[in-house]
Design a protein around this motif. Structure first.
Motif, PDB file in Angstrom:
ATOM      1  N   LEU A 139       0.851  -1.182   0.000  1.00 49.74           N
ATOM      2  CA  LEU A 139       0.000   0.000   0.000  1.00 49.74           C
ATOM      3  C   LEU A 139       0.889   1.236   0.000  1.00 49.74           C
ATOM      4  O   LEU A 139       1.670   1.468   0.919  1.00 49.74           O
ATOM      5  CB  LEU A 139      -0.928   0.007   1.222  1.00 49.74           C
ATOM      6  N   ILE A 140       0.759   2.001  -1.081  1.00 49.65           N
ATOM      7  CA  ILE A 140       1.512   3.240  -1.261  1.00 49.65           C
ATOM      8  C   ILE A 140       0.574   4.393  -0.908  1.00 49.65           C
ATOM      9  O   ILE A 140      -0.557   4.448  -1.391  1.00 49.65           O
ATOM     10  CB  ILE A 140       1.982   3.400  -2.725  1.00 49.65           C
ATOM     11  N   CYS A 141       1.050   5.299  -0.082  1.00 47.69           N
ATOM     12  CA  CYS A 141       0.282   6.490   0.277  1.00 47.69           C
ATOM     13  C   CYS A 141       1.088   7.708  -0.173  1.00 47.69           C
ATOM     14  O   CYS A 141       2.250   7.863   0.216  1.00 47.69           O
ATOM     15  CB  CYS A 141       0.043   6.526   1.786  1.00 47.69           C
ATOM     16  N   VAL A 142       0.485   8.558  -0.989  1.00 46.52           N
ATOM     17  CA  VAL A 142       1.158   9.766  -1.481  1.00 46.52           C
ATOM     18  C   VAL A 142       0.480  10.989  -0.883  1.00 46.52           C
ATOM     19  O   VAL A 142      -0.721  11.208  -1.065  1.00 46.52           O
ATOM     20  CB  VAL A 142       1.138   9.840  -3.020  1.00 46.52           C
ATOM     21  N   THR A 143       1.275  11.770  -0.171  1.00 43.19           N
ATOM     22  CA  THR A 143       0.811  13.034   0.401  1.00 43.19           C
ATOM     23  C   THR A 143       1.192  14.152  -0.559  1.00 43.19           C
ATOM     24  O   THR A 143       2.381  14.368  -0.819  1.00 43.19           O
ATOM     25  CB  THR A 143       1.461  13.271   1.778  1.00 43.19           C
ATOM     26  N   PRO A 144       0.203  14.859  -1.102  1.00 49.33           N
ATOM     27  CA  PRO A 144       0.527  15.946  -2.035  1.00 49.33           C
ATOM     28  C   PRO A 144       1.292  17.083  -1.368  1.00 49.33           C
ATOM     29  O   PRO A 144       1.008  17.452  -0.236  1.00 49.33           O
ATOM     30  CB  PRO A 144      -0.846  16.452  -2.496  1.00 49.33           C
ATOM     31  N   VAL A 145       2.279  17.590  -2.081  1.00 50.57           N
ATOM     32  CA  VAL A 145       3.030  18.778  -1.669  1.00 50.57           C
ATOM     33  C   VAL A 145       2.585  19.952  -2.544  1.00 50.57           C
ATOM     34  O   VAL A 145       2.432  21.070  -2.081  1.00 50.57           O
ATOM     35  CB  VAL A 145       4.549  18.531  -1.803  1.00 50.57           C
ATOM     36  N   GLN A 146       2.364  19.653  -3.827  1.00 48.56           N
ATOM     37  CA  GLN A 146       1.932  20.674  -4.785  1.00 48.56           C
ATOM     38  C   GLN A 146       1.131  19.994  -5.891  1.00 48.56           C
ATOM     39  O   GLN A 146       1.479  18.894  -6.319  1.00 48.56           O
ATOM     40  CB  GLN A 146       3.163  21.368  -5.370  1.00 48.56           C
ATOM     41  N   ILE A 147       0.065  20.647  -6.327  1.00 50.05           N
ATOM     42  CA  ILE A 147      -0.714  20.154  -7.465  1.00 50.05           C
ATOM     43  C   ILE A 147      -0.751  21.252  -8.510  1.00 50.05           C
ATOM     44  O   ILE A 147      -1.187  22.375  -8.225  1.00 50.05           O
ATOM     45  CB  ILE A 147      -2.145  19.738  -7.066  1.00 50.05           C
ATOM     46  N   GLU A 148      -0.284  20.917  -9.705  1.00 47.56           N
ATOM     47  CA  GLU A 148      -0.375  21.836 -10.842  1.00 47.56           C
ATOM     48  C   GLU A 148      -1.582  21.420 -11.660  1.00 47.56           C
ATOM     49  O   GLU A 148      -1.713  20.261 -12.056  1.00 47.56           O
ATOM     50  CB  GLU A 148       0.911  21.801 -11.653  1.00 47.56           C
ATOM     51  N   VAL A 149      -2.471  22.379 -11.889  1.00 45.19           N
ATOM     52  CA  VAL A 149      -3.759  22.131 -12.514  1.00 45.19           C
ATOM     53  C   VAL A 149      -3.768  22.784 -13.890  1.00 45.19           C
ATOM     54  O   VAL A 149      -3.349  23.932 -14.035  1.00 45.19           O
ATOM     55  CB  VAL A 149      -4.894  22.741 -11.656  1.00 45.19           C
ATOM     56  N   LEU A 150      -4.272  22.067 -14.882  1.00 42.69           N
ATOM     57  CA  LEU A 150      -4.480  22.633 -16.212  1.00 42.69           C
ATOM     58  C   LEU A 150      -5.903  22.283 -16.645  1.00 42.69           C
ATOM     59  O   LEU A 150      -6.186  21.139 -17.000  1.00 42.69           O
ATOM     60  CB  LEU A 150      -3.463  22.088 -17.227  1.00 42.69           C
ATOM     61  N   PHE A 151      -6.798  23.258 -16.533  1.00 42.58           N
ATOM     62  CA  PHE A 151      -8.197  23.105 -16.958  1.00 42.58           C
ATOM     63  C   PHE A 151      -8.507  24.268 -17.904  1.00 42.58           C
ATOM     64  O   PHE A 151      -8.555  25.426 -17.472  1.00 42.58           O
ATOM     65  CB  PHE A 151      -9.161  23.170 -15.776  1.00 42.58           C
ATOM     66  N   SER A 152      -8.712  23.978 -19.167  1.00 41.88           N
ATOM     67  CA  SER A 152      -9.041  25.026 -20.125  1.00 41.88           C
ATOM     68  C   SER A 152     -10.265  25.824 -19.706  1.00 41.88           C
ATOM     69  O   SER A 152     -10.345  27.029 -19.933  1.00 41.88           O
ATOM     70  CB  SER A 152      -9.293  24.418 -21.513  1.00 41.88           C
ATOM     71  N   GLU A 153     -11.223  25.163 -19.069  1.00 42.35           N
ATOM     72  CA  GLU A 153     -12.486  25.814 -18.700  1.00 42.35           C
ATOM     73  C   GLU A 153     -12.299  26.985 -17.731  1.00 42.35           C
ATOM     74  O   GLU A 153     -13.169  27.846 -17.625  1.00 42.35           O
ATOM     75  CB  GLU A 153     -13.465  24.798 -18.101  1.00 42.35           C
ATOM     76  N   PHE A 154     -11.171  27.040 -17.019  1.00 49.96           N
ATOM     77  CA  PHE A 154     -10.931  28.160 -16.103  1.00 49.96           C
ATOM     78  C   PHE A 154     -10.905  29.493 -16.848  1.00 49.96           C
ATOM     79  O   PHE A 154     -11.273  30.521 -16.293  1.00 49.96           O
ATOM     80  CB  PHE A 154      -9.612  27.974 -15.338  1.00 49.96           C
ATOM     81  N   LYS A 155     -10.462  29.474 -18.104  1.00 50.43           N
ATOM     82  CA  LYS A 155     -10.382  30.720 -18.890  1.00 50.43           C
ATOM     83  C   LYS A 155     -11.769  31.346 -19.052  1.00 50.43           C
ATOM     84  O   LYS A 155     -11.904  32.557 -19.042  1.00 50.43           O
ATOM     85  CB  LYS A 155      -9.754  30.458 -20.255  1.00 50.43           C
ATOM     86  N   LYS A 156     -12.798  30.494 -19.196  1.00 50.16           N
ATOM     87  CA  LYS A 156     -14.175  30.994 -19.363  1.00 50.16           C
ATOM     88  C   LYS A 156     -14.634  31.743 -18.117  1.00 50.16           C
ATOM     89  O   LYS A 156     -15.545  32.562 -18.184  1.00 50.16           O
ATOM     90  CB  LYS A 156     -15.133  29.836 -19.648  1.00 50.16           C
ATOM     91  N   GLU A 157     -14.007  31.456 -16.974  1.00 46.50           N
ATOM     92  CA  GLU A 157     -14.362  32.106 -15.718  1.00 46.50           C
ATOM     93  C   GLU A 157     -13.459  33.309 -15.431  1.00 46.50           C
ATOM     94  O   GLU A 157     -13.559  33.924 -14.361  1.00 46.50           O
ATOM     95  CB  GLU A 157     -14.265  31.104 -14.570  1.00 46.50           C
ATOM     96  N   GLY A 158     -12.528  33.601 -16.354  1.00 50.48           N
ATOM     97  CA  GLY A 158     -11.655  34.758 -16.198  1.00 50.48           C
ATOM     98  C   GLY A 158     -10.343  34.479 -15.496  1.00 50.48           C
ATOM     99  O   GLY A 158      -9.621  35.409 -15.138  1.00 50.48           O
ATOM    100  N   TYR A 159     -10.014  33.201 -15.308  1.00 52.19           N
ATOM    101  CA  TYR A 159      -8.769  32.825 -14.639  1.00 52.19           C
ATOM    102  C   TYR A 159      -7.810  32.190 -15.641  1.00 52.19           C
ATOM    103  O   TYR A 159      -8.210  31.743 -16.708  1.00 52.19           O
ATOM    104  CB  TYR A 159      -9.047  31.812 -13.516  1.00 52.19           C
ATOM    105  N   SER A 160      -6.557  32.118 -15.275  1.00 49.99           N
ATOM    106  CA  SER A 160      -5.585  31.389 -16.099  1.00 49.99           C
ATOM    107  C   SER A 160      -5.947  29.911 -16.108  1.00 49.99           C
ATOM    108  O   SER A 160      -6.447  29.376 -15.111  1.00 49.99           O
ATOM    109  CB  SER A 160      -4.172  31.563 -15.538  1.00 49.99           C
ATOM    110  N   SER A 161      -5.668  29.261 -17.221  1.00 58.71           N
ATOM    111  CA  SER A 161      -5.982  27.833 -17.325  1.00 58.71           C
ATOM    112  C   SER A 161      -5.050  26.997 -16.455  1.00 58.71           C
ATOM    113  O   SER A 161      -5.389  25.879 -16.086  1.00 58.71           O
ATOM    114  CB  SER A 161      -5.920  27.368 -18.781  1.00 58.71           C
ATOM    115  N   ARG A 162      -3.896  27.531 -16.122  1.00 56.43           N
ATOM    116  CA  ARG A 162      -2.944  26.841 -15.238  1.00 56.43           C
ATOM    117  C   ARG A 162      -3.002  27.466 -13.857  1.00 56.43           C
ATOM    118  O   ARG A 162      -2.896  28.684 -13.707  1.00 56.43           O
ATOM    119  CB  ARG A 162      -1.516  26.952 -15.774  1.00 56.43           C
ATOM    120  N   GLN A 163      -3.161  26.603 -12.867  1.00 62.35           N
ATOM    121  CA  GLN A 163      -3.229  27.031 -11.478  1.00 62.35           C
ATOM    122  C   GLN A 163      -2.361  26.097 -10.649  1.00 62.35           C
ATOM    123  O   GLN A 163      -2.109  24.964 -11.047  1.00 62.35           O
ATOM    124  CB  GLN A 163      -4.671  26.986 -10.957  1.00 62.35           C
ATOM    125  N   THR A 164      -1.935  26.558  -9.480  1.00 64.49           N
ATOM    126  CA  THR A 164      -1.104  25.747  -8.595  1.00 64.49           C
ATOM    127  C   THR A 164      -1.644  25.788  -7.175  1.00 64.49           C
ATOM    128  O   THR A 164      -1.953  26.868  -6.669  1.00 64.49           O
ATOM    129  CB  THR A 164       0.356  26.259  -8.598  1.00 64.49           C
TER     130      THR A 164
END
Length: 169
Positions: A139-164
């Motif tokens: 059983l491997i457990c991964v604790t996130p330190v950082q998540i880089e997000v790429l969602f094109s739909e964020f642009k429709k809401e006025g945000y950058s498509s890449r978020q961290t």
């Protein structure tokens, strides 16, 4: 390419103007996407050895959990607890990009410990079935330190498509 070319290419997204999404809204979008999926590509490595393994995950308690019989990913896990996992949709054009890159630290959970049993219960896997296996499931457990997000739909809401998202662990 020269060293400078590599440095410039690596910094490309960091140097672009970023319109940040409110953190709580971003966390909700990330959690929803993680919950909508169940398979990631887990990258492990040490020295010259690298491995990227497609693997099923569960996400709860703010961590990624993966049962595994074994495989070469454990070569990297033994020597380097820093991992990266990616969750992504099939590419259908720039207007529909959806992916996460999760940098985190991996921990091996002791077989049949309380934490191990709790995750088996979460997955609805009877402990008796796990105990019958020739070798215990890892059983491997991964604790996130950082998540880089790429969602094109964020642009429709006025945000950058890449978020961290950065986690305080």
């Amino acid at each position: 390419m020269t060293h400078e070319d590599y440095v410039k290419a690596a910094a490309y997204w960091k140097n672009k103007e970023q319109i940040k999404m409110p953190e709580e809204k971003l966390k909700q979008a990330v959690k929803k996407y993680i919950d909508e999926n169940n398979t990631c590509a887990l990258a492990t490595g040490a020295g010259d050895f690298i491995r990227c393994t497609p693997i099923e995950y569960s996400y709860h308690d703010g961590k990624f959990w993966m049962f595994s019989e074994g495989g070469e990913k454990f070569i990297g896990l033994e020597k380097n607890k820093n991992v990266c996992l990616a969750i992504y949709d099939k590419y259908n054009g720039f207007g529909s990009l959806r992916s996460l890159q999760v940098m985190g630290t991996a921990e091996m959970i002791e077989p049949f410990s309380d934490v191990y049993k709790a995750h088996a219960e979460y997955k609805k896997i009877p402990i008796s079935a796990l105990e019958k296996l020739e070798s215990p499931m890892n059983l491997i457990c991964v604790t996130p330190v950082q998540i880089e997000v790429l969602f094109s739909e964020f642009k429709k809401e006025g945000y950058s498509s890449r978020q961290t998202l950065v986690f305080d662990n």
